[in-house]
Each structure stands twice: as structure tokens, then as C-alpha cells.
Write a protein that holds these residues in place. Sequence first.
Motif, PDB file in Angstrom:
ATOM      1  N   SER A 352       0.820  -1.212   0.000  1.00 59.05           N
ATOM      2  CA  SER A 352       0.000   0.000   0.000  1.00 59.05           C
ATOM      3  C   SER A 352       0.855   1.263   0.000  1.00 59.05           C
ATOM      4  N   ALA A 353       2.167   1.117   0.276  1.00 59.23           N
ATOM      5  CA  ALA A 353       3.071   2.268   0.258  1.00 59.23           C
ATOM      6  C   ALA A 353       3.681   2.503  -1.127  1.00 59.23           C
ATOM      7  N   TRP A 354       3.450   1.581  -2.056  1.00 61.91           N
ATOM      8  CA  TRP A 354       4.052   1.729  -3.375  1.00 61.91           C
ATOM      9  C   TRP A 354       3.394   2.847  -4.168  1.00 61.91           C
ATOM     10  N   ARG A 355       4.224   3.561  -4.899  1.00 65.53           N
ATOM     11  CA  ARG A 355       3.723   4.571  -5.819  1.00 65.53           C
ATOM     12  C   ARG A 355       3.216   3.890  -7.091  1.00 65.53           C
ATOM     13  N   SER A 356       2.523   4.660  -7.921  1.00 64.25           N
ATOM     14  CA  SER A 356       1.917   4.086  -9.122  1.00 64.25           C
ATOM     15  C   SER A 356       2.947   3.395  -9.997  1.00 64.25           C
ATOM     16  N   ARG A 357       4.086   4.021 -10.225  1.00 62.41           N
ATOM     17  CA  ARG A 357       5.078   3.412 -11.100  1.00 62.41           C
ATOM     18  C   ARG A 357       5.649   2.140 -10.481  1.00 62.41           C
ATOM     19  N   GLU A 358       5.765   2.100  -9.154  1.00 64.34           N
ATOM     20  CA  GLU A 358       6.253   0.892  -8.497  1.00 64.34           C
ATOM     21  C   GLU A 358       5.262  -0.258  -8.639  1.00 64.34           C
ATOM     22  N   LEU A 359       3.986   0.075  -8.711  1.00 64.31           N
ATOM     23  CA  LEU A 359       2.972  -0.963  -8.899  1.00 64.31           C
ATOM     24  C   LEU A 359       3.008  -1.563 -10.296  1.00 64.31           C
ATOM     25  N   LEU A 360       3.355  -0.772 -11.296  1.00 65.01           N
ATOM     26  CA  LEU A 360       3.143  -1.167 -12.680  1.00 65.01           C
ATOM     27  C   LEU A 360       3.722  -2.529 -13.034  1.00 65.01           C
ATOM     28  N   THR A 361       4.958  -2.803 -12.635  1.00 63.72           N
ATOM     29  CA  THR A 361       5.573  -4.089 -12.988  1.00 63.72           C
ATOM     30  C   THR A 361       5.434  -5.122 -11.888  1.00 63.72           C
ATOM     31  N   ARG A 362       4.898  -4.718 -10.747  1.00 61.60           N
ATOM     32  CA  ARG A 362       4.743  -5.652  -9.627  1.00 61.60           C
ATOM     33  C   ARG A 362       3.331  -6.218  -9.552  1.00 61.60           C
ATOM     34  N   VAL A 363       2.331  -5.330  -9.556  1.00 65.47           N
ATOM     35  CA  VAL A 363       0.938  -5.761  -9.412  1.00 65.47           C
ATOM     36  C   VAL A 363       0.085  -5.040 -10.452  1.00 65.47           C
ATOM     37  N   GLY A 364      -0.680  -5.819 -11.204  1.00 61.06           N
ATOM     38  CA  GLY A 364      -1.665  -5.255 -12.129  1.00 61.06           C
ATOM     39  C   GLY A 364      -3.054  -5.557 -11.619  1.00 61.06           C
ATOM     40  N   SER A 365      -3.862  -4.538 -11.384  1.00 60.21           N
ATOM     41  CA  SER A 365      -5.212  -4.730 -10.852  1.00 60.21           C
ATOM     42  C   SER A 365      -6.258  -4.454 -11.917  1.00 60.21           C
ATOM     43  N   VAL A 366      -7.273  -5.302 -11.953  1.00 63.56           N
ATOM     44  CA  VAL A 366      -8.406  -5.142 -12.858  1.00 63.56           C
ATOM     45  C   VAL A 366      -9.649  -5.008 -12.005  1.00 63.56           C
ATOM     46  N   PHE A 367     -10.303  -3.837 -12.053  1.00 60.04           N
ATOM     47  CA  PHE A 367     -11.439  -3.556 -11.189  1.00 60.04           C
ATOM     48  C   PHE A 367     -12.698  -4.261 -11.682  1.00 60.04           C
ATOM     49  N   GLN A 368     -13.667  -4.389 -10.782  1.00 63.46           N
ATOM     50  CA  GLN A 368     -14.938  -5.006 -11.155  1.00 63.46           C
ATOM     51  C   GLN A 368     -15.627  -4.211 -12.254  1.00 63.46           C
ATOM     52  N   ASN A 369     -15.554  -2.910 -12.194  1.00 57.57           N
ATOM     53  CA  ASN A 369     -16.127  -2.055 -13.229  1.00 57.57           C
ATOM     54  C   ASN A 369     -15.006  -1.584 -14.146  1.00 57.57           C
ATOM     55  N   PRO A 370     -14.950  -2.061 -15.400  1.00 53.69           N
ATOM     56  CA  PRO A 370     -13.847  -1.696 -16.290  1.00 53.69           C
ATOM     57  C   PRO A 370     -13.688  -0.191 -16.473  1.00 53.69           C
ATOM     58  N   GLU A 371     -14.805   0.533 -16.514  1.00 52.59           N
ATOM     59  CA  GLU A 371     -14.725   1.961 -16.811  1.00 52.59           C
ATOM     60  C   GLU A 371     -13.992   2.752 -15.742  1.00 52.59           C
ATOM     61  N   HIS A 372     -13.858   2.185 -14.550  1.00 55.47           N
ATOM     62  CA  HIS A 372     -13.174   2.907 -13.475  1.00 55.47           C
ATOM     63  C   HIS A 372     -11.674   3.048 -13.716  1.00 55.47           C
ATOM     64  N   GLN A 373     -11.130   2.347 -14.732  1.00 56.24           N
ATOM     65  CA  GLN A 373      -9.689   2.448 -14.946  1.00 56.24           C
ATOM     66  C   GLN A 373      -9.317   2.941 -16.335  1.00 56.24           C
ATOM     67  N   PHE A 374     -10.286   3.392 -17.124  1.00 54.98           N
ATOM     68  CA  PHE A 374      -9.966   3.911 -18.447  1.00 54.98           C
ATOM     69  C   PHE A 374      -9.562   5.382 -18.360  1.00 54.98           C
ATOM     70  N   ILE A 375      -8.480   5.729 -19.075  1.00 54.63           N
ATOM     71  CA  ILE A 375      -7.983   7.108 -19.013  1.00 54.63           C
ATOM     72  C   ILE A 375      -7.646   7.683 -20.383  1.00 54.63           C
TER      73      ILE A 375
END
Length: 500
Positions: A352-375
Amino acid sequence: MESGRTGPAAVRVDGWGWRYEGRDGWAARGVDLRIEPGERVLLLGASGAGKSTLLAGLAGVLGGDDDGEAEGSLTVAGRPPASARGTAGLLLQDPDAQVILARVGDDVAFACENLGVPREELWRRVRRALIDVGLDVPLDRSTSRLSGGQKQRLALAGLLAMQPGLLLLDEPTANLDPDGVLEVRDAVRSALDATGATLVVVEHRVAVWRDLVTRVVVLGADGGVLADGEPDRVLADTAGELRRAGVWLPGTPVPRSPAVADGAPLLTARSLEFGRGPAVTRRRKRVRPPVGAPVGRPVDADVREGSALALTGANGAGKSTLALTIGGLLPPLGGALVAEPALAAGASADPSAWRSRELLTRVGSVFQNPEHQFIAPTVREELAAGPRALRLPDGEVERRVDELLDRLALTELADANPFALSGGQKRRLSVGTALATRPRLLVLDEPTFGQDARTWDGLVRTIAELRGDGHAIVAATHDAEFIEAVGAARLTLDAAEVRA
């Protein structure tokens, strides 16, 4: 007839089609259909064949010229859908899109109030509808505290309470636990028996609705109607057309992933307590302490390279919340969640302390609602956003994006706006955005909803291959076939232990 109730509605569709603004291809085209009052129709077809678009057209919610282009005609009870107020009720694929008011009772009552149903009759309908769909919560419960599956029941309760002459259901059981699927189906059956309303239901899995419907209509991927008739005759598929089109038929085989030996530990949970928190976005991470008491019992789990873990349990048991916590997007309320050296790779042991870039290659999350992650404005740019954030060379970004477009059957939609895709296409895109950065751990929330048999198979094989290559998979899911196909162990959360 009671106030606010309309009689069973006839549907007429003549050469109808719809093309969304900014899209070259038609979402639906050349559809000719006659549905008589009181008929119960199961609408099938490949992902992207236009099923949801047709339902939206019948409900009168497609916009004007600024939103797209129409051809042909639609009528409901002899009138254009936009003027048939109160005649049609539509349940959308995304339950969040239909939550209007802050309290459960008020939300269910909203449509009835707009139709002028007398107050005493209105609240009788509200209570009856909540019982029928199995949503056993107080009328003053905050709608924001409901799980995705509970919101689906809430939306259906609102439709049943208004007693429309045409009930339009777009994958109404997609995010429900097995018991909830049967409760919702039986609630629909009771409503139809009581009102005689016409039904059009979209669902990829045929078995749930086969004994309730009187007719099956299959839309062709290239437009028009591929098949239409009595369920047993159509589903016999003597020419094999439906199987080739990706329709889920009874007896469709489930692929099985070969056994994979678990590798090094990646993540360890010990007496982990987790609770609901604020919304988060995948690339603009925003974490504050969760609110309220923990959800369910503390969890112990080990996630290793090449492992697959399915989070199962009834709606409201906390599967999505646990997935967000494991994914580093919500901090634990108690206990310990430790990223082992193979995953942390020099970063903090607290995900939970990781920044966004630190997450990118470590953990990929897919939310229940796809639209919540489109940018991004296009499918291609959406898939490229993560690799570009890693500052990968342009050639590598392009190679990864093209590979994902092909694997996820999205190549022809590369230039489309993500928000204009069908529900199944949005889900595949959301999984693709996580795969694009090749994380060691993939955390998926209902990864297979909205898929036809072919796209489900492709998605599952892609995830199984990732496991075979040593990536770890954690999935919150009700899809028993998916769990079997990827060879996942189960961690079942007990809804009876949820603490409000």
C-alpha cells in the motif's frame, strides 16, 4: 390496472441499426424482429454483436445525432421508445450506472415516484421487490456500502417495482454468486407471472434462462438475426452456426490449465483485516485509510510465483475489497500483508506504500467495473499508457499493444473510444491494460463477465499462459469454469461473517 403499471408491450424492429459517434463500424445493423406481448426472449450473440445496443435502443436511452447515427425503426407498444415513458425498464450491465439515490429504499422507489405511483402502493412495491431479489438490507442502508452484486439486485428491484410492460435485462446475473443467480431468475419469473410483461434478456450463459424463456434470438456478428425460434430447436445448433459464433451452448467444454509448480513466495497475508475504502484509480493511485469496521474474518494466504488463487463467496462477503487490498490499493486495517523480496524487488515490503510506477511491474489490478480504470481516448492508447509510463522504447510499446489487440480480439476496435465498447469488450480491454506492463502479480475482479464462448476461451488461455510463465494470479470471481480452467485454489469468504 394499478397506477404506474402498463400492459404487456409488443416490440417491432425494422431494419434497425446504430453506429456510435466516432466509430466506423455499426454496433448493430439490419435487425428485423417481432416480439409479441408477453413473449419471453433470450437474446444471444457474440461479444460485440449489438445485444446491449439493441436493448438500449428499445429502452429509448440512445442519444440523438450527437451520440450516433440510427437507421431503420423501433417501436415499443406501438410508439417510438423515447416516448413510451414507463413502458420499458432496462437493467444495465454496469450496476453503478443505475444507482441514483443515497439510500436503498429511496433508490428502489425512484422510478415509481416518477410514474406517479401512490405512496402507500409505492412502498409496498419497494419492500416486495427487495424481498424478491434477495437484497435483505434496511431501507436506509447507504447504497455506497453495497457490493457490485448487491447493486445489481438493487437495480433489478427498482425495475420490478415499476412493473413495466417490457423488461429489458442486460446480463442481470453477471456479478452474482450462484445462489443470487437463482434468486434473481426466480424473481424475474415471479414478476412475469404476476404482470404478463414481455421479457428480453441478454445473457451469455444459456442454462440459467433456458426453462424460463419461450424463444431464443441470436444476433449475427456482422449484423442481422442469425437464428430465431423455440429454445430447443435453436440451441440444438444442428449446423454448428452458433458454436462458430461463440454462443455458450450446453456442454461447451472447459479448457484445463496444465499443472504448474509454485515458485518463490511473492506476497504473504497473516491475520489480514480489510475494510472498504475510497475509490482508487489504476495509474493515479489515491489511498486513504479504509472506513468502517473490517469486512469478514481475518485472512491468511500465501501467493507464490506461478500460483492461482480464487477469492470466492457470496455477494457482500468482501471479495472486491480483499482484491484491492492484495493489489496494494487499500491499506490493511489489521494484521500483515508483506511483499516478499521476489515481488518487492527493493521497494517497501508494504504494497500500500508503493507509488503508481512501483505498482506497474509488480501488481496489475483489474477492477470489477472496467470503466473505473480507463484514461485514454482510444483502445490503442489505453493499452499503451502503462508501457509508456515505464518509458519503454516506442517499438516495444507498439509490439506489446499489437499483441494484446490480437489476443483479446480488439484489433478492429483499436481506434474506438473505450467507453463506446460493449461490456465484454470493455472487460477484455481492462484486463489488457494490466497485462501490458507484465506485472509479477495479476489481481482480477470478475475477469470473465460479458464474454461469449470464444472470447472467454481466449481470455482464460491468456491468463493460464501467464501462470505457466511464473506470474501469480489472484481473482475475485463467481465463474466456476474459470476457476477450473486456470487450476486455481479457492479462498472462500463467509458472508455470514461480514461486519457492518
